[in-house]
Motif scaffolding. Structure first.
Motif, PDB file in Angstrom:
ATOM      1  N   GLY A 134      -4.666  12.770   4.195  1.00 24.66           N
ATOM      2  CA  GLY A 134      -4.522  11.953   3.015  1.00 24.66           C
ATOM      3  C   GLY A 134      -3.193  12.089   2.336  1.00 24.66           C
ATOM      4  O   GLY A 134      -3.113  11.146   1.274  1.00 24.66           O
ATOM      5  N   LYS A 135      -2.558  13.326   2.289  1.00 23.91           N
ATOM      6  CA  LYS A 135      -1.448  13.588   1.420  1.00 23.91           C
ATOM      7  C   LYS A 135      -0.225  13.174   2.096  1.00 23.91           C
ATOM      8  O   LYS A 135       0.965  13.028   1.461  1.00 23.91           O
ATOM      9  CB  LYS A 135      -1.551  15.074   1.177  1.00 23.91           C
ATOM     10  CG  LYS A 135      -2.765  15.515   0.202  1.00 23.91           C
ATOM     11  CD  LYS A 135      -2.749  16.944  -0.155  1.00 23.91           C
ATOM     12  CE  LYS A 135      -3.776  17.490  -0.782  1.00 23.91           C
ATOM     13  NZ  LYS A 135      -3.795  18.976  -1.148  1.00 23.91           N
ATOM     14  N   ARG A 138       1.562   9.965   1.000  1.00 23.40           N
ATOM     15  CA  ARG A 138       1.074   9.506  -0.279  1.00 23.40           C
ATOM     16  C   ARG A 138       1.648   9.570  -1.543  1.00 23.40           C
ATOM     17  O   ARG A 138       2.024  10.863  -1.756  1.00 23.40           O
ATOM     18  CB  ARG A 138      -0.661   9.963  -0.358  1.00 23.40           C
ATOM     19  CG  ARG A 138      -1.296   9.677  -1.727  1.00 23.40           C
ATOM     20  CD  ARG A 138      -1.689   8.610  -1.676  1.00 23.40           C
ATOM     21  NE  ARG A 138      -2.456   8.267  -2.839  1.00 23.40           N
ATOM     22  CZ  ARG A 138      -2.481   8.004  -3.959  1.00 23.40           C
ATOM     23  NH1 ARG A 138      -1.454   8.120  -4.547  1.00 23.40           N
ATOM     24  NH2 ARG A 138      -3.550   7.899  -4.948  1.00 23.40           N
ATOM     25  N   ARG A 140       2.067   9.113  -5.744  1.00 22.46           N
ATOM     26  CA  ARG A 140       1.161   8.275  -7.027  1.00 22.46           C
ATOM     27  C   ARG A 140       1.834   7.001  -7.128  1.00 22.46           C
ATOM     28  O   ARG A 140       2.847   6.360  -7.146  1.00 22.46           O
ATOM     29  CB  ARG A 140       1.831   9.130  -8.099  1.00 22.46           C
ATOM     30  CG  ARG A 140       1.486  10.714  -7.842  1.00 22.46           C
ATOM     31  CD  ARG A 140       2.118  11.304  -9.072  1.00 22.46           C
ATOM     32  NE  ARG A 140       1.269  11.313 -10.361  1.00 22.46           N
ATOM     33  CZ  ARG A 140       1.598  12.149 -11.514  1.00 22.46           C
ATOM     34  NH1 ARG A 140       2.575  12.816 -11.606  1.00 22.46           N
ATOM     35  NH2 ARG A 140       0.743  11.964 -12.548  1.00 22.46           N
ATOM     36  N   LYS A 141       0.755   6.059  -7.271  1.00 18.10           N
ATOM     37  CA  LYS A 141       1.012   4.745  -7.738  1.00 18.10           C
ATOM     38  C   LYS A 141       1.207   4.520  -9.203  1.00 18.10           C
ATOM     39  O   LYS A 141       0.681   5.221 -10.089  1.00 18.10           O
ATOM     40  CB  LYS A 141      -0.094   3.740  -7.137  1.00 18.10           C
ATOM     41  CG  LYS A 141      -0.369   3.839  -5.677  1.00 18.10           C
ATOM     42  CD  LYS A 141      -1.593   2.789  -5.390  1.00 18.10           C
ATOM     43  CE  LYS A 141      -2.775   3.259  -5.767  1.00 18.10           C
ATOM     44  NZ  LYS A 141      -4.122   2.708  -5.051  1.00 18.10           N
ATOM     45  N   LYS A 253       6.711   9.839  -9.303  1.00 21.82           N
ATOM     46  CA  LYS A 253       5.887   9.232  -8.043  1.00 21.82           C
ATOM     47  C   LYS A 253       5.843  10.021  -6.978  1.00 21.82           C
ATOM     48  O   LYS A 253       4.490  10.020  -6.182  1.00 21.82           O
ATOM     49  CB  LYS A 253       6.204   7.747  -7.774  1.00 21.82           C
ATOM     50  CG  LYS A 253       6.380   6.663  -8.864  1.00 21.82           C
ATOM     51  CD  LYS A 253       6.618   5.464  -8.185  1.00 21.82           C
ATOM     52  CE  LYS A 253       5.699   4.746  -7.210  1.00 21.82           C
ATOM     53  NZ  LYS A 253       5.961   3.393  -6.826  1.00 21.82           N
ATOM     54  N   ASP A 256       2.397  15.516  -6.862  1.00 27.10           N
ATOM     55  CA  ASP A 256       1.390  15.601  -6.545  1.00 27.10           C
ATOM     56  C   ASP A 256       0.676  15.348  -8.099  1.00 27.10           C
ATOM     57  O   ASP A 256       1.032  15.630  -9.066  1.00 27.10           O
ATOM     58  CB  ASP A 256       0.649  16.994  -6.614  1.00 27.10           C
ATOM     59  CG  ASP A 256       0.855  17.476  -4.876  1.00 27.10           C
ATOM     60  OD1 ASP A 256       1.199  16.359  -4.025  1.00 27.10           O
ATOM     61  OD2 ASP A 256       1.150  18.574  -4.608  1.00 27.10           O
ATOM     62  N   ASP A 259      -2.750   8.905 -10.210  1.00 28.53           N
ATOM     63  CA  ASP A 259      -1.817   7.594 -10.348  1.00 28.53           C
ATOM     64  C   ASP A 259      -1.481   7.474 -11.742  1.00 28.53           C
ATOM     65  O   ASP A 259      -2.135   7.942 -12.824  1.00 28.53           O
ATOM     66  CB  ASP A 259      -2.638   6.189  -9.967  1.00 28.53           C
ATOM     67  CG  ASP A 259      -2.769   6.372  -8.454  1.00 28.53           C
ATOM     68  OD1 ASP A 259      -2.115   6.971  -7.757  1.00 28.53           O
ATOM     69  OD2 ASP A 259      -3.510   5.328  -7.855  1.00 28.53           O
ATOM     70  N   ASP A 279       3.290  -0.802  -8.401  1.00 28.58           N
ATOM     71  CA  ASP A 279       2.533  -1.033  -7.241  1.00 28.58           C
ATOM     72  C   ASP A 279       1.399  -1.796  -7.416  1.00 28.58           C
ATOM     73  O   ASP A 279       1.251  -2.478  -6.199  1.00 28.58           O
ATOM     74  CB  ASP A 279       1.980   0.472  -6.727  1.00 28.58           C
ATOM     75  CG  ASP A 279       3.009   1.553  -6.509  1.00 28.58           C
ATOM     76  OD1 ASP A 279       3.843   1.253  -5.353  1.00 28.58           O
ATOM     77  OD2 ASP A 279       3.361   2.462  -7.462  1.00 28.58           O
TER      78      ASP A 279
END
Length: 334
Positions: A134-135, A138, A140-141, A253, A256, A259, A279
């Motif tokens: 999942g990372k 990925r 940050r939005k 963004k 880690d 959002d 986003d």
């Protein structure tokens, strides 16, 4: 450190991981003798249902599954729990009683749904791979939460004196329409974990009010504030961004963390839109027009397509619509 899903994995070519293939059902090999000193089975006594046959009993006494073969090992990550950890029987063909099923040898291991071989992955490696999946990739939005009028104005939604710049005289236009449904939506959207990305003016408004409230929804959030003049503040967890703020926001963004929600901050939103950093848009469209004022889509707006992923409306007529970026603008003709 995240390890790839293939780390520490071996292809199982026959039987269960960590076990040699079982002898064919109905013959071909005797059960191994019990260890020295261990009590053996009583003479002439048949094995219990579902167990191994007793010594001297015919091989069929163990009641193998229909077809004379062991059940195939449980599916891997795509179809359920992975096989138990251990050494794979690499290079050993599966006999009729092995994990191949149906008495046929399967090259490359028993096939999972989709034709892929099962993998022998330790539980730690499997969970590590799944948690890292999942990372990977990925970011940050940046999510813009905005109250907006039918004619696109976002200035001064909360009160007559909230933002009177430019002679704006219609502050507080959300109040007559802010019903329970709108409040519940805001509670849901702000009830999750997030950090804040704010312009200087919105930060000043928030900092003068929210720290004194017992139900402060921003207390745990890190407040990233775009300002070339303000460098510190008594409101805890406030971080100030100056200089090349576009590159600093891009770097945020990549880090880690939760959002980033943008509230108010009309000037900052124009910068974000101009550099394609938004986003998602979580909009509340109020049934009112106010004429001149600061607009959501102002001078920073660039051509961009969005996809609607949630919509509802409140009894007072507020349309709640959430959009996410969806590539470039597509055109056509009729």
């Amino acid at each position: 450190m995240c390890l790839g899903a293939g780390a520490g994995a071996d292809v199982v070519s026959g039987g269960r991981a960590g076990r040699p293939a079982a002898p064919p059902a109905g013959g071909g090999g005797r059960p191994p003798p019990p260890p020295r000193g261990a009590p053996g089975p009583r003479p002439g006594r048949r094995g219990r249902a579902g167990g191994a046959p007793a010594a001297g009993a015919p091989p069929s006494a163990g009641r193998a599954p229909p077809g004379g073969a062991r059940a195939a090992p449980p599916p891997g990550p795509e179809g359920g729990p992975a096989p138990p950890p251990g050494r794979a029987g690499a290079g050993r063909p599966a006999g009729a009683g092995g994990g191949g099923g149906g008495g046929r040898e399967r090259k490359g291991g028993p096939a999972a749904p989709g034709g892929r071989p099962f993998l022998n992955i330790s539980r730690g490696a499997l969970f590590g791979a799944l948690s890292c999946a999942g990372k990977i990739g990925r970011m940050r939005k940046i999510v813009v939460l905005t109250f907006v009028t039918l004619d696109g104005v976002m200035q001064g939604p909360g009160g007559p004196t909230e933002d009177t710049s430019g002679g704006f005289a219609h502050g507080g236009w959300t109040v007559p329409y802010f019903d329970e449904a709108v409040g519940e939506t805001m509670g849901e959207q702000m009830g999750r974990t997030f950090d804040l990305l704010l312009g200087r003016k919105t930060f000043d408004i928030f900092a003068a009010y929210w720290p004194q409230q017992s139900d402060n929804p921003f207390e745990e959030a890190t407040k990233y504030v775009v300002s070339n003049t303000l460098t510190e503040h008594s409101w805890e967890k406030s971080v100030f961004l100056a200089g090349d703020v576009v590159e600093k926001i891009r770097a945020l963004k990549q880090q880690d963390g939760p959002d980033l929600q943008v509230h108010g901050s009309s000037n900052l939103i124009q910068t974000l839109l101009k550099h394609d950093l938004v986003d998602e848009l979580w909009l509340k469209l109020f049934p009112v027009t106010v004429g001149p004022g600061k607009r959501l889509f102002g001078e920073g707006t660039m051509p961009a397509a969005f996809e609607l992923f949630e919509t509802k409306f409140s009894p007072s007529g507020v349309i709640i619509a959430s959009y996410k970026r969806a590539g470039e603008v597509k055109t056509g003709s009729f």
